[in-house]
Design an enzyme around this catalytic site. Structure first.
Site, PDB file in Angstrom:
ATOM      1  N   ARG A  42       0.819  -1.220   0.000  1.00 49.06           N
ATOM      2  CA  ARG A  42       0.000   0.000   0.000  1.00 49.06           C
ATOM      3  C   ARG A  42       0.848   1.264   0.000  1.00 49.06           C
ATOM      4  NH1 ARG A  42      -3.184   3.441   3.836  1.00 49.06           N
ATOM      5  NH2 ARG A  42      -5.199   3.853   2.838  1.00 49.06           N
ATOM      6  N   ALA A  76      -7.483   8.134  -0.238  1.00 48.15           N
ATOM      7  CA  ALA A  76      -7.294   6.688  -0.118  1.00 48.15           C
ATOM      8  C   ALA A  76      -8.147   6.245   1.063  1.00 48.15           C
ATOM      9  CB  ALA A  76      -5.828   6.349   0.125  1.00 48.15           C
ATOM     10  N   SER A  77      -9.038   5.318   0.853  1.00 43.90           N
ATOM     11  CA  SER A  77     -10.018   4.927   1.869  1.00 43.90           C
ATOM     12  C   SER A  77      -9.359   4.250   3.062  1.00 43.90           C
ATOM     13  CB  SER A  77     -11.049   3.971   1.253  1.00 43.90           C
ATOM     14  OG  SER A  77     -11.689   4.558   0.154  1.00 43.90           O
ATOM     15  N   LYS A  78     -10.086   4.251   4.186  1.00 46.39           N
ATOM     16  CA  LYS A  78      -9.605   3.544   5.376  1.00 46.39           C
ATOM     17  C   LYS A  78      -9.409   2.065   5.054  1.00 46.39           C
ATOM     18  CE  LYS A  78     -10.787   3.879   9.558  1.00 46.39           C
ATOM     19  NZ  LYS A  78     -11.632   3.714  10.767  1.00 46.39           N
ATOM     20  N   PHE A 221     -17.801   7.857   2.681  1.00 47.39           N
ATOM     21  CA  PHE A 221     -17.060   8.058   1.438  1.00 47.39           C
ATOM     22  C   PHE A 221     -17.339   9.442   0.877  1.00 47.39           C
ATOM     23  CE2 PHE A 221     -16.418   3.529   1.444  1.00 47.39           C
ATOM     24  CZ  PHE A 221     -15.264   3.334   0.671  1.00 47.39           C
TER      25      PHE A 221
END
Length: 407
Positions: A42, A76-78, A221
């Site tokens: 990541r 960038a999402s959790k 989101f």
């Protein structure tokens, strides 16, 4: 001089995935998703931040929004949300998948790992800067065979359809025809669906006449660009109280100016929660029973001058009708000496009908209190479906779909 060696990216990544697997915030798990998230680096998709930030269980902003009280343009999402949404998606080897919202490219990389050498991953975004970023990171990390498209994701990718799976990593207010029609007959759609001020990651299985949910989980989101059915406005000029509502709701925040300038009333229930216990299901029930459900956001300065504190000041459910409203509130009912505090839930009402609205909200608090883990079933029918063909439940009209929520 500090000579302590910093943990490697691999160690930090494993710690993060260990935490996600142990906590299972949505109660969902798939060993293949765990394997994929351990395998994909990541941090290489987030070169502008530290390794520690890349492997914190937090969203990372990659494109800011300078407007007041506005969310970033891209994040960038959790990681824990990424994890359970991939579990909801149920990707298998050989699947063809379309992603709406390219982000950093890392989610597409996870999916590429999951579909294997015989699968195909296409990711798209309306913002050319975002797709350029994703293309660069995917090429740099060995995922050059993932296709990146610059387009409105709501339109899908008809030239590459049908898809076994479609997933959105942006909040979807109106599930477009493409999201419904570009799936295979046995396909699955996973989207952060927005309605009545809330967002849930909803996993849908395609049926002959509808999309039918089998998993509804809390998430947050950024909203999809170009969907204009959500509105917001401030109750008064100091911008301390803000409402968020849908296009089909006749809500005028300025009509509440007088109401919030006067003392309100509070109705309480016997329903209690602990400090780590989610009561977000109350909002879900309200959205399925009260057409006036919306979201309220209150800044601390408003509470300091006497407004009752919403349960969560940044995002709490409210009922608004004309010049009156009520919203979810709570208060501690145990002493400071108690190690495990308890809070009771209630509703604060303002305006001529504030008391009545508060009692209606309390009725849904009680309903939630007796069935706290219940999830609704959500059906998405194509726009134009006749009323006699709909499922039983509460109907919410979207431009492209008729949404029915059933508890």
């Amino acid at each position: 001089m500090n000579t302590t060696a910093k943990p490697s990216p691999e160690v930090l990544r494993d710690r993060l995935i260990d935490e996600i697997v142990q906590n299972r915030v949505a109660g969902l798990y798939d060993p293949r998703v765990e394997e994929a998230m351990r395998a994909v680096p990541r941090h290489e998709f987030l070169p502008a931040v530290s390794i520690e930030t890349a492997y914190a269980n937090e969203a990372v902003t990659i494109k800011d929004n300078p407007a007041e009280d506005s969310l970033p343009f891209s994040c960038a999402s959790k990681p824990d949300v990424v994890f359970f949404m991939l579990v909801q998606l149920e990707l298998g080897p050989g699947d063809r998948v379309f992603e709406i919202g390219a982000g950093t490219g890392v989610n597409a990389a996870y999916m590429r790992y999951l579909v294997g050498p015989t699968g195909r991953v296409i990711t798209g975004d309306i913002d050319s800067a975002v797709t350029a970023y994703a293309r660069k990171t995917l090429d740099a990390t060995g995922y050059g065979d993932i296709e990146v498209l610059t387009r409105d994701g709501a339109l899908g990718a008809e030239e590459l359809a049908p898809f076994d799976r479609i997933i959105a990593t942006v909040g979807v207010w109106d599930p477009s025809p493409a999201m419904q029609e570009q799936l295979t007959p046995e396909g699955r759609l996973v989207i952060p669906l927005r309605w009545r001020g809330l967002t849930r990651s909803v996993a849908f299985a395609r049926q002959p006449d509808r999309l039918l949910s089998d998993s509804v989980k809390m998430c947050g989101f950024l909203p999809m660009i170009g969907q204009d059915g959500e509105h917001s406005g401030y109750v008064n000029d100091d911008h301390l109280i803000r409402l968020f509502w849908d296009d089909d709701q006749p809500i005028d925040p300025s009509a509440l100016r007088t109401a919030v300038s006067q003392p309100g009333t509070v109705a309480w229930t016997d329903t209690t929660v602990g400090p780590a216990e989610s009561f977000d299901g109350v909002w879900l029930r309200l959205s399925a029973t009260e057409q006036t459900t919306c979201r309220i956001t209150v800044k601390p300065a408003a509470i300091d001058v006497g407004l009752h504190r919403p349960a969560i000041p940044a995002l709490s459910p409210a009922l608004v009708e004309g010049d009156s409203m009520a919203y979810l509130t709570l208060e501690r009912i145990t002493t400071e000496e108690v190690a495990e505090p308890r809070f009771r839930l209630g509703a604060a009402g303002y305006g001529p009908a504030g008391g009545t609205l508060a009692e209606r909200l309390c009725a849904q608090i009680r309903a939630w209190g007796s069935a706290r883990t219940a999830e609704p079933v959500i059906s998405l029918f194509p726009a134009g479906t006749s009323d006699d063909q709909l499922a039983d439940g509460s109907l919410i009209e979207k431009p492209s779909a008729r949404m029915v929520i059933t508890f």
